[in-house]
Design a protein around this motif. Structure first.
Motif, PDB file in Angstrom:
ATOM      1  N   GLY A 143       0.791  -1.226   0.000  1.00  0.00           N
ATOM      2  CA  GLY A 143       0.000   0.000   0.000  1.00  0.00           C
ATOM      3  C   GLY A 143       0.824   1.278   0.000  1.00  0.00           C
ATOM      4  O   GLY A 143       0.309   2.336   0.357  1.00  0.00           O
ATOM      5  N   MET A 144       2.058   1.177  -0.416  1.00  0.00           N
ATOM      6  CA  MET A 144       2.950   2.342  -0.448  1.00  0.00           C
ATOM      7  C   MET A 144       2.344   3.417  -1.343  1.00  0.00           C
ATOM      8  O   MET A 144       2.124   3.193  -2.523  1.00  0.00           O
ATOM      9  N   ARG A 145       2.021   4.589  -0.758  1.00  0.00           N
ATOM     10  CA  ARG A 145       1.354   5.637  -1.520  1.00  0.00           C
ATOM     11  C   ARG A 145       2.165   6.927  -1.598  1.00  0.00           C
ATOM     12  O   ARG A 145       1.725   7.872  -2.250  1.00  0.00           O
ATOM     13  N   ALA A 146       3.287   6.962  -0.952  1.00  0.00           N
ATOM     14  CA  ALA A 146       4.066   8.203  -0.967  1.00  0.00           C
ATOM     15  C   ALA A 146       4.468   8.549  -2.396  1.00  0.00           C
ATOM     16  O   ALA A 146       4.869   7.684  -3.164  1.00  0.00           O
ATOM     17  N   GLU A 147       4.332   9.815  -2.733  1.00  0.00           N
ATOM     18  CA  GLU A 147       4.735  10.293  -4.047  1.00  0.00           C
ATOM     19  C   GLU A 147       6.215  10.686  -4.043  1.00  0.00           C
ATOM     20  O   GLU A 147       6.855  10.661  -5.085  1.00  0.00           O
ATOM     21  N   ILE A 148       6.698  11.057  -2.866  1.00  0.00           N
ATOM     22  CA  ILE A 148       8.073  11.540  -2.725  1.00  0.00           C
ATOM     23  C   ILE A 148       8.711  10.849  -1.531  1.00  0.00           C
ATOM     24  O   ILE A 148       8.124  10.782  -0.452  1.00  0.00           O
ATOM     25  N   VAL A 149       9.905  10.321  -1.731  1.00  0.00           N
ATOM     26  CA  VAL A 149      10.705   9.785  -0.627  1.00  0.00           C
ATOM     27  C   VAL A 149      11.843  10.771  -0.416  1.00  0.00           C
ATOM     28  O   VAL A 149      12.550  11.127  -1.358  1.00  0.00           O
ATOM     29  N   VAL A 150      11.994  11.216   0.822  1.00  0.00           N
ATOM     30  CA  VAL A 150      13.075  12.129   1.175  1.00  0.00           C
ATOM     31  C   VAL A 150      14.009  11.374   2.110  1.00  0.00           C
ATOM     32  O   VAL A 150      13.607  10.972   3.200  1.00  0.00           O
ATOM     33  N   GLU A 151      15.216  11.180   1.641  1.00  0.00           N
ATOM     34  CA  GLU A 151      16.211  10.377   2.351  1.00  0.00           C
ATOM     35  C   GLU A 151      17.255  11.304   2.975  1.00  0.00           C
ATOM     36  O   GLU A 151      17.899  12.091   2.287  1.00  0.00           O
ATOM     37  N   ASP A 152      17.390  11.220   4.290  1.00  0.00           N
ATOM     38  CA  ASP A 152      18.400  11.996   5.011  1.00  0.00           C
ATOM     39  C   ASP A 152      19.722  11.244   4.869  1.00  0.00           C
ATOM     40  O   ASP A 152      19.979  10.289   5.575  1.00  0.00           O
ATOM     41  N   ARG A 153      20.530  11.634   3.938  1.00  0.00           N
ATOM     42  CA  ARG A 153      21.779  11.004   3.492  1.00  0.00           C
ATOM     43  C   ARG A 153      21.466   9.760   2.666  1.00  0.00           C
ATOM     44  O   ARG A 153      20.725   8.898   3.078  1.00  0.00           O
ATOM     45  N   GLY A 154      22.080   9.689   1.524  1.00  0.00           N
ATOM     46  CA  GLY A 154      21.862   8.556   0.635  1.00  0.00           C
ATOM     47  C   GLY A 154      23.172   7.965   0.175  1.00  0.00           C
ATOM     48  O   GLY A 154      24.195   8.065   0.850  1.00  0.00           O
ATOM     49  N   VAL A 155      23.136   7.358  -0.996  1.00  0.00           N
ATOM     50  CA  VAL A 155      24.336   6.722  -1.533  1.00  0.00           C
ATOM     51  C   VAL A 155      25.438   7.735  -1.824  1.00  0.00           C
ATOM     52  O   VAL A 155      26.614   7.391  -1.838  1.00  0.00           O
ATOM     53  N   ASP A 156      25.057   8.995  -2.013  1.00  0.00           N
ATOM     54  CA  ASP A 156      26.070  10.031  -2.254  1.00  0.00           C
ATOM     55  C   ASP A 156      27.027  10.139  -1.065  1.00  0.00           C
ATOM     56  O   ASP A 156      28.246  10.180  -1.238  1.00  0.00           O
TER      57      ASP A 156
END
Length: 179
Positions: free
Chosen positions: A89-102
C-alpha cells in the motif's frame, strides 16, 4: 510507478535533518521520510550493522576494514530502497532520504583513498562506489546538497554529539566537503 526519490546531503552539522523535517511537514502525507541510516533502532538489522560498525567508537564507522565497511553501508542503502518499495500500500509520491548513496560514496572514497591520494584518484573511487550502488538500486532522482560554513557546521556537530572532532577527522570531513 516508484515515488520520486530525493536525498539530502551535506557534512555533519549543516542542518540536513532539520531541513528534511521541514520538507516533510510541508509535503505532508505525500512524503515518506527516511532517517539517516545511523539513526536506525538497534533492534533492526540496519541498526545491528551500524552498532557493529560503531563498536570502536569511531564517528565515521571505521573499524579498520574500509572495503567491508563500504560494502556494508551500500548494502544498507540497497536494503532501505527494497524495504520502501516492498511496503504494501505504499502511496508516498516523494521519498526524502536523510543522506543517501552520495554520502556513502564520498565519505568511503575519502577513507579508502586516504589523506595523501590525489583528488582525481579519490573522485574515481567516488564514481566506482556510486556505480556499484546503481547496480542494485536506482540512484536518486534529485540530490540536494546543503552547504554552510565548514567550522560552524562542525561546531554544531560537536555540540550535538558532545564529541570533539580530531584534526584527522576534520581533514576527512573537509575532504568529503570538497568532493
Amino acid at each position: 510507478m516508484r515515488p520520486y526519490w530525493v536525498t539530502v546531503e551535506g557534512i555533519e552539522g549543516v542542518g540536513k535533518s532539520h531541513l528534511v523535517r521541514l520538507m516533510a511537514s510541508r509535503l505532508g502525507e505525500r512524503c515518506l521520510v527516511l532517517s539517516e541510516v545511523t539513526d536506525q533502532g538497534a533492534e533492526t538489522l540496519p541498526g545491528q550493522v551500524i552498532t557493529a560498525l560503531s563498536r570502536t567508537g569511531d564517528l565515521w564507522l571505521r573499524t579498520g576494514h574500509p572495503v567491508t565497511e563500504t560494502l556494508a553501508l551500500l548494502a544498507l542503502k540497497v536494503s532501505e530502497y527494497e524495504s520502501v518499495m516492498g511496503r504494501p500500500g505504499m502511496r508516498a509520491e516523494i521519498v526524502v532520504e536523510d543522506r543517501g548513496v552520495d554520502s556513502v560514496a564520498l565519505y568511503q572514497a575519502a577513507i579508502l583513498a586516504g589523506p595523501h591520494a590525489s583528488a582525481e584518484q579519490t573522485r574515481a573511487l567516488v564514481q566506482q562506489i556510486y556505480a556499484t550502488a546503481a547496480r542494485w538500486r536506482p540512484l536518486p532522482d534529485r540530490t540536494l546538497l546543503i552547504i554552510d560554513d565548514f567550522d560552524v557546521c562542525l561546531a554544531r556537530f560537536e555540540r550535538r554529539t558532545g564529541c570533539a572532532i580530531s584534526a584527522a577527522d576534520r581533514a576527512l570531513v573537509r575532504r568529503a566537503a570538497e568532493l
